[in-house]
Scaffold this motif. Structure first.
Motif, PDB file in Angstrom:
ATOM      1  N   PHE A  63       0.882  -1.149   0.065  1.00 14.09           N
ATOM      2  CA  PHE A  63      -0.005   0.049   0.032  1.00 14.09           C
ATOM      3  C   PHE A  63       0.863   1.349  -0.085  1.00 14.09           C
ATOM      4  CE2 PHE A  63      -2.590  -3.326   2.206  1.00 14.09           C
ATOM      5  CZ  PHE A  63      -3.696  -3.316   1.366  1.00 14.09           C
ATOM      6  N   SER A  64       0.403   2.433  -0.622  1.00 16.80           N
ATOM      7  CA  SER A  64       1.015   3.414  -0.545  1.00 16.80           C
ATOM      8  C   SER A  64      -0.188   4.451  -0.634  1.00 16.80           C
ATOM      9  CB  SER A  64       2.081   3.794  -1.669  1.00 16.80           C
ATOM     10  OG  SER A  64       1.283   3.429  -3.118  1.00 16.80           O
ATOM     11  N   THR A  65       0.237   5.989  -0.527  1.00 17.33           N
ATOM     12  CA  THR A  65      -0.774   7.123  -0.483  1.00 17.33           C
ATOM     13  C   THR A  65      -0.613   7.739  -1.700  1.00 17.33           C
ATOM     14  OG1 THR A  65       0.826   8.157   0.887  1.00 17.33           O
ATOM     15  CG2 THR A  65      -0.954   6.878   2.011  1.00 17.33           C
ATOM     16  N   THR A  66      -1.503   8.641  -1.983  1.00 19.10           N
ATOM     17  CA  THR A  66      -1.692   9.668  -3.032  1.00 19.10           C
ATOM     18  C   THR A  66      -2.365  10.863  -2.699  1.00 19.10           C
ATOM     19  OG1 THR A  66      -1.608  10.159  -5.506  1.00 19.10           O
ATOM     20  CG2 THR A  66      -3.220   8.556  -4.357  1.00 19.10           C
ATOM     21  N   ASN A  67      -2.709  11.848  -3.238  1.00 18.20           N
ATOM     22  CA  ASN A  67      -3.627  12.882  -3.079  1.00 18.20           C
ATOM     23  C   ASN A  67      -4.605  12.891  -4.319  1.00 18.20           C
ATOM     24  OD1 ASN A  67      -2.828  14.027  -0.535  1.00 18.20           O
ATOM     25  ND2 ASN A  67      -0.981  14.990  -1.697  1.00 18.20           N
ATOM     26  N   ARG A  68      -5.831  12.972  -4.178  1.00 16.11           N
ATOM     27  CA  ARG A  68      -6.734  12.891  -5.204  1.00 16.11           C
ATOM     28  C   ARG A  68      -7.538  14.253  -4.715  1.00 16.11           C
ATOM     29  NH1 ARG A  68      -6.556   8.720  -9.240  1.00 16.11           N
ATOM     30  NH2 ARG A  68      -4.603   7.804  -8.747  1.00 16.11           N
ATOM     31  N   SER A  69      -8.676  14.495  -5.440  1.00 18.60           N
ATOM     32  CA  SER A  69      -9.352  15.739  -5.298  1.00 18.60           C
ATOM     33  C   SER A  69     -10.151  15.708  -3.997  1.00 18.60           C
ATOM     34  CB  SER A  69     -10.515  15.858  -6.613  1.00 18.60           C
ATOM     35  OG  SER A  69     -11.450  14.833  -6.406  1.00 18.60           O
ATOM     36  N   SER A  70     -10.539  14.419  -3.352  1.00 13.87           N
ATOM     37  CA  SER A  70     -11.140  14.322  -2.161  1.00 13.87           C
ATOM     38  C   SER A  70     -10.306  14.105  -1.099  1.00 13.87           C
ATOM     39  CB  SER A  70     -11.827  12.941  -2.111  1.00 13.87           C
ATOM     40  OG  SER A  70     -11.242  11.909  -2.361  1.00 13.87           O
ATOM     41  N   GLY A  71      -8.711  14.525  -1.278  1.00 14.57           N
ATOM     42  CA  GLY A  71      -7.804  14.525  -0.214  1.00 14.57           C
ATOM     43  C   GLY A  71      -6.894  13.075  -0.478  1.00 14.57           C
ATOM     44  N   CYS A  72      -6.267  12.770   0.785  1.00 17.26           N
ATOM     45  CA  CYS A  72      -5.478  11.620   0.835  1.00 17.26           C
ATOM     46  C   CYS A  72      -6.080  10.543   0.518  1.00 17.26           C
ATOM     47  CB  CYS A  72      -4.614  11.661   2.391  1.00 17.26           C
ATOM     48  SG  CYS A  72      -3.422  10.516   2.247  1.00 17.26           S
ATOM     49  N   THR A  73      -5.511   9.543  -0.190  1.00 21.19           N
ATOM     50  CA  THR A  73      -6.124   8.340  -0.647  1.00 21.19           C
ATOM     51  C   THR A  73      -4.903   7.293  -0.618  1.00 21.19           C
ATOM     52  OG1 THR A  73      -7.662   9.464  -1.971  1.00 21.19           O
ATOM     53  CG2 THR A  73      -7.310   7.344  -2.618  1.00 21.19           C
ATOM     54  N   TRP A  74      -5.399   5.916  -0.292  1.00 24.31           N
ATOM     55  CA  TRP A  74      -4.877   4.829  -0.259  1.00 24.31           C
ATOM     56  C   TRP A  74      -4.777   4.361  -1.592  1.00 24.31           C
ATOM     57  CZ3 TRP A  74      -1.579   3.651   3.993  1.00 24.31           C
ATOM     58  CH2 TRP A  74      -1.829   4.273   5.007  1.00 24.31           C
ATOM     59  N   GLN A  75      -3.403   3.712  -2.233  1.00 27.38           N
ATOM     60  CA  GLN A  75      -3.712   2.930  -3.234  1.00 27.38           C
ATOM     61  C   GLN A  75      -2.743   1.576  -3.083  1.00 27.38           C
ATOM     62  OE1 GLN A  75      -1.885   5.488  -5.943  1.00 27.38           O
ATOM     63  NE2 GLN A  75       0.021   5.868  -4.793  1.00 27.38           N
ATOM     64  N   GLU A  76      -2.922   0.604  -4.102  1.00 29.40           N
ATOM     65  CA  GLU A  76      -2.062  -0.615  -4.131  1.00 29.40           C
ATOM     66  C   GLU A  76      -1.260  -0.922  -5.320  1.00 29.40           C
ATOM     67  OE1 GLU A  76      -2.838  -5.389  -2.351  1.00 29.40           O
ATOM     68  OE2 GLU A  76      -4.248  -4.089  -3.224  1.00 29.40           O
TER      69      GLU A  76
END
Length: 520
Positions: free
Chosen positions: A453-466
């Motif tokens: 897992f890692s994190t990124t920023n989207r329009s809704s704010g901080c988001t997890w991704q895999e």
């Protein structure tokens, strides 16, 4: 989708396999050959264990379809995972450890973790528990219940609730009569799709689906006219919360405006298998499931290899290509992952049964870690972003949960690799010693990659991704590998026969970390 100790569920309705031995004395533990990289969310706030809201973006697949051999070409989500899910621990008064048939929902007083059998907090006296998984099934391949997919082009989701019918203090299993049921046996499962009406398409209880010789798949086959369908790329808000009727899950598709729900209620046919070890018949009773704890901090249940209560998890290692299949569903001509057919090339389905991608696939647990789940086939595994997007699916994106607008303060990364590297689960020696931790490794033997897992920023704010380390826009990759992220071996205590406890290394766990990706 879940595998059972003793009676492994298969997707085609065939006679069950012979009982599969487990490593004594951990026969009570779930997850034989079942790989689940997970992200735990913790909070001491009242309600964080029974009211949570996430936002998830459903991953898209490449435009080009995968090829039959699995060599080169593209990878789709169904090859990486049968499902991903969001989970929660629930009361079940007929589930392990079977010391008491009482469980008051929504209180941390249930969280008994002591090791002294004479003390009131002894773990073997823990109220019975079950684990709910809100499972998302992707499009494009063979649908439930022969496969693990939804429709040709859309996702669907189901509330599944796993229980465990064994007295952990004596080691006595429930009546073997339950093993004849497709969703019965040692780990009975309630199953209900998220529907547009909120009413289950059929009773959810484990016995309704019938036996292997007389199946009734009304509850577990996708029904597009009743079930909430969602498209790849849709943004979906998940709200899990307790009600007087039972745990309710609401899904709001923010992209289309469509909604669906399911409540684990008696009215929707939920029920639990009764623990009647001396009975010659398998019996069930209507039962409404409620969250077991008030907060998200407790360890979770007493019989699962994992240690979580509130969690998001992927479920990987259930696909390998196959070029020819016999009438029994066994591969007779291996795909590119294997130089020749090996032991995990079983449980196969023909491409002619697929709704879109016409390739053969084998669903057994990947005991030698050589399928797409363990290759450079994840999003973010190619530094060439354009090529990565053309060949690999998009990552699943999800926010941390909130409880009535408040964030969860703590997270932990966890994977049950030690449990599935034991000799009863994997094919590649040396095997993990669950008692000492010797030969327990991450990544597993044979794997070219293990997702993280890692994190990124989207329009809704901080988001997890895999995925891998090259996902564009990554803000934190937690060391850039599964080895760094999932941390060291974690020893867990379980109740065992004779009113004693055993300690086993079942997981790698990062330890508690401040939540770096708060929602909102």
């Amino acid at each position: 989708m879940s595998e059972k100790i003793g009676n492994e569920r298969v997707y085609r309705i065939v006679p069950p396999e012979a009982p599969k031995p487990a490593s004594p004395p951990s026969a009570t533990l779930r997850v034989l050959g079942h790989d689940e990289p997970s992200l735990e969310f913790k909070s001491g706030r009242a309600g964080s264990g029974n009211d949570m809201t996430y936002t998830v973006t459903l991953p898209k697949d490449p435009k080009k379809q995968p090829n039959a051999s699995g060599s080169g070409g593209t990878t789709w989500n169904f090859q990486l995972r049968p499902t991903f899910w969001f989970g929660l621990t629930l009361c079940d008064t007929q589930s392990s450890p079977e010391f008491t048939h009482k469980c008051k929902p929504g209180t941390d007083a249930n969280n008994l973790v002591g090791t002294n059998p004479n003390a009131p907090d002894y773990i073997g006296k823990h109220p019975g528990n079950a684990f709910m998984e809100l499972q998302f099934y992707g499009p494009g391949y063979v649908p439930q219940f022969e496969g693990f997919g939804c429709t040709a082009t859309q996702y669907c989701a189901a509330m599944t609730i796993d229980s465990r019918t064994q007295n952990q203090n004596t080691g006595v299993e429930n009546t073997s009569a339950c093993n004849n049921y497709i969703l019965g046996g040692p780990e009975p499962i309630n199953w209900a799709y998220i529907t547009k009406s909120g009413q289950s398409q059929a009773p959810a209880n484990p016995l309704f689906t019938g036996t292997f010789t007389s199946p009734n798949l009304t509850a577990v086959n996708v029904n597009p006219s009743k079930d909430l369908l969602m498209s790849p790329g849709d943004v979906v808000r998940i709200h899990m919360h307790d009600t007087s009727a039972g745990l309710r899950i609401d899904l709001a598709d923010l992209t289309t405006g469509h909604n669906g729900s399911m409540t684990a209620s008696v009215a929707n046919g939920f029920g639990h298998v009764l623990y009647t070890p001396k009975s010659k018949t398998c019996q069930a009773k209507p039962y409404a499931f409620h969250p077991e704890y008030s907060t998200a901090n407790p360890r979770g249940n007493t019989w699962s290899a994992h240690t979580y209560n509130v969690a998001m998890s992927d479920e990987i290692g259930h696909f390998e290509n196959c070029l020819a299949i016999d009438a029994q569903g066994n591969c007779t001509q291996a795909g590119s992952q294997d130089p020749a057919v090996d032991a995990d090339d079983t449980g196969c389905v023909p491409g002619t049964d697929s709704l879109l991608v016409p390739i053969n696939g084998c669903f057994s647990s990947d005991g030698d870690y050589d399928g797409q789940s363990y290759r450079q086939d994840w999003p973010g595994t190619d530094p060439n972003v354009a090529q990565d997007r053309a060949q690999h699916p998009a990552p699943v994106l999800f926010t941390s949960p909130v409880t009535r607008g408040s964030n969860y303060s703590t997270i932990a990364f966890e994977t049950d690799l030690p449990r599935i590297e034991a000799s009863d689960s994997q094919a590649n020696p040396p095997f993990c010693d669950l008692t000492t931790g010797a030969n327990c490794v991450n990544p597993p033997h044979g794997a070219q990659l293990y997702p993280f897992f890692s994190t990124t920023n989207r329009s809704s704010g901080c988001t997890w991704q895999e995925g891998g380390r090259y996902l564009p826009g990554t803000t934190n990759n937690f060391g850039g590998s599964s080895t760094a992220e999932f941390g060291s071996l974690l020893k867990s205590v379980f109740p065992a026969a004779g009113f004693t406890t055993v300690s086993r290394f079942e997981n790698f766990n990062s330890g508690d970390l401040p939540n770096p990706c708060r929602a909102g």
